[in-house]
Design an enzyme around this catalytic site. Sequence first.
Site, PDB file in Angstrom:
ATOM      1  CG  HIS A  50     -14.423  -0.574  -3.005  1.00  0.00           C
ATOM      2  ND1 HIS A  50     -14.280  -0.887  -4.331  1.00  0.00           N
ATOM      3  CD2 HIS A  50     -15.514  -1.258  -2.586  1.00  0.00           C
ATOM      4  CE1 HIS A  50     -15.244  -1.727  -4.699  1.00  0.00           C
ATOM      5  NE2 HIS A  50     -16.002  -1.968  -3.654  1.00  0.00           N
TER       6      HIS A  50
ATOM      7  CB  CYS B  42      -4.137   3.639  16.880  1.00  0.00           C
ATOM      8  SG  CYS B  42      -5.512   4.570  17.552  1.00  0.00           S
TER       9      CYS B  42
ATOM     10  CE1 TYR C  60      -3.402  -2.927   0.720  1.00  0.00           C
ATOM     11  CE2 TYR C  60      -4.389  -0.970  -0.240  1.00  0.00           C
ATOM     12  CZ  TYR C  60      -4.448  -2.324   0.061  1.00  0.00           C
ATOM     13  OH  TYR C  60      -5.527  -3.072  -0.334  1.00  0.00           O
TER      14      TYR C  60
ATOM     15  CB  CYS D  91      -5.963   2.875  21.200  1.00  0.00           C
ATOM     16  SG  CYS D  91      -5.912   1.718  19.820  1.00  0.00           S
TER      17      CYS D  91
ATOM     18  N   GLY E 199     -15.444   3.741 -16.523  1.00  0.00           N
ATOM     19  CA  GLY E 199     -14.213   3.032 -16.201  1.00  0.00           C
ATOM     20  C   GLY E 199     -14.289   1.955 -15.149  1.00  0.00           C
TER      21      GLY E 199
HETATM   22  N1  APR Z   1     -10.937   5.375 -19.545  1.00  0.00           N
HETATM   23  C1  APR Z   1     -12.053   4.685 -19.165  1.00  0.00           C
HETATM   24  N2  APR Z   1     -12.037   3.377 -18.785  1.00  0.00           N
HETATM   25  C2  APR Z   1     -10.840   2.750 -18.854  1.00  0.00           C
HETATM   26  C3  APR Z   1      -9.637   3.389 -19.266  1.00  0.00           C
HETATM   27  C4  APR Z   1      -9.736   4.773 -19.610  1.00  0.00           C
HETATM   28  N3  APR Z   1      -8.669   5.479 -19.997  1.00  0.00           N
HETATM   29  N4  APR Z   1      -8.625   2.483 -19.210  1.00  0.00           N
HETATM   30  C5  APR Z   1      -9.175   1.304 -18.781  1.00  0.00           C
HETATM   31  N5  APR Z   1     -10.509   1.464 -18.577  1.00  0.00           N
HETATM   32  C6  APR Z   1     -11.496   0.484 -18.125  1.00  0.00           C
HETATM   33  C7  APR Z   1     -11.216  -0.965 -18.465  1.00  0.00           C
HETATM   34  O1  APR Z   1     -11.624  -1.274 -19.799  1.00  0.00           O
HETATM   35  C8  APR Z   1     -12.064  -1.676 -17.422  1.00  0.00           C
HETATM   36  O2  APR Z   1     -13.396  -1.853 -17.882  1.00  0.00           O
HETATM   37  O3  APR Z   1     -11.545   0.528 -16.723  1.00  0.00           O
HETATM   38  C9  APR Z   1     -12.077  -0.694 -16.240  1.00  0.00           C
HETATM   39  C10 APR Z   1     -11.237  -1.117 -15.036  1.00  0.00           C
HETATM   40  O4  APR Z   1     -11.810  -2.268 -14.499  1.00  0.00           O
HETATM   41  P1  APR Z   1     -11.136  -2.997 -13.235  1.00  0.00           P
HETATM   42  O5  APR Z   1      -9.683  -3.064 -13.420  1.00  0.00           O
HETATM   43  O6  APR Z   1     -11.908  -4.256 -13.040  1.00  0.00           O
HETATM   44  O7  APR Z   1     -11.397  -1.976 -12.038  1.00  0.00           O
HETATM   45  P2  APR Z   1     -12.746  -1.693 -11.227  1.00  0.00           P
HETATM   46  O8  APR Z   1     -13.940  -2.048 -12.035  1.00  0.00           O
HETATM   47  O9  APR Z   1     -12.662  -0.340 -10.680  1.00  0.00           O
HETATM   48  O10 APR Z   1     -12.602  -2.770 -10.030  1.00  0.00           O
HETATM   49  C11 APR Z   1     -13.605  -2.819  -9.056  1.00  0.00           C
HETATM   50  O11 APR Z   1     -12.317  -4.391  -7.799  1.00  0.00           O
HETATM   51  O12 APR Z   1     -10.212  -5.018  -7.215  1.00  0.00           O
HETATM   52  C12 APR Z   1     -11.369  -4.450  -6.743  1.00  0.00           C
HETATM   53  O13 APR Z   1     -11.645  -2.943  -4.950  1.00  0.00           O
HETATM   54  C13 APR Z   1     -11.127  -3.031  -6.242  1.00  0.00           C
HETATM   55  O14 APR Z   1     -12.509  -1.068  -6.573  1.00  0.00           O
HETATM   56  C14 APR Z   1     -11.943  -2.175  -7.213  1.00  0.00           C
HETATM   57  C15 APR Z   1     -12.989  -3.142  -7.716  1.00  0.00           C
END
Ligand code: APR
Length: 255
Positions: free
Chosen positions: A129, A161, A63, A163, A200
């Site tokens: 999240h 923390c 992280y 605590c 996205g």
């Molecule tokens: N603009 C828009 N979308 C984009 C771009 C861009 N420039 N580049 C990539 N993407 C899209 C991909 O095509 C995909 O559909 O963003 C999406 C990312 O999907 P994931 O990687 O699955 O991420 P997300 O959907 O946010 O994941 C959900 O999963 O791992 C857990 O907690 C984590 O919040 C996260 C959750």
Amino acid sequence: MTRARQLLAQAARVVVFTGAGVSAESGMPTFRGAGGLWKSFRAEDLATPGAFARDPRLVWEWYGWRRGIVASCRPNLAHVALGRWMLRREGVTLVTQNVDDLHERGADEAALGLAREAAAARVAPIRLHGSICHTRCARCAVRAPLAGPVDATSLATLPHCACGGLLRPDVVWFGESLPEGALQAAFAAAAAAEVCLVVGTTGAVYPAAAVVHETRGAGGKVIVVDPGETAYDDVADVRLWGAAGEVVPALVAEG
Ligand code: APR
């Protein structure tokens, strides 16, 4: 594009639902796409309560690396355009799965002369999240902002923390429930919205991914912005294939 702009202009209430893709053009890795975090890292070793109990130092190291990326990134045109749009009109609720602070920083840049606090408050996302810029105590659950790097060389150097408990990143890990208030607020906003604008996200992770179906289930329209396939493509009323930084500014531009 015209149809999507019409739907947004006619809607009194809109929910914007974002995922990792909205931050991709800022340099943030996504999770499942090409170069996605889960392609090179095992979630069970880094993003579960069990992983933190087993090796908090390793989890903080990872992280810490991700926080470094967030700190080195700038909000992109999509973050700023969404911020400017939300400052200019009423009735938009932003719900994000992201743990970065780029929506808030985008609002800062778009603040239109408003005081930063006022702008941030107007555009503050509902975070499903959590936030990588905050910690939560593993013992007393107190939350606090965390600035600067984390020294993960040993258990003793990890943030603690008042605590005495060990602090953990204030993010939702696999197997953990989402912050109750946030999820309820997101579902309520989504069910009341005439339009859900999805930007996205693959829509792969529940219960967050259900936000979009709340709007649809209540008779609302769904607009999806993504260069790749998503789980919402079959329910989208308008599908805009492209990058957030290119599509979103045109979608929410004035006039
Ligand atoms: N603009 C828009 N979308 C984009 C771009 C861009 N420039 N580049 C990539 N993407 C899209 C991909 O095509 C995909 O559909 O963003 C999406 C990312 O999907 P994931 O990687 O699955 O991420 P997300 O959907 O946010 O994941 C959900 O999963 O791992 C857990 O907690 C984590 O919040 C996260 C959750």
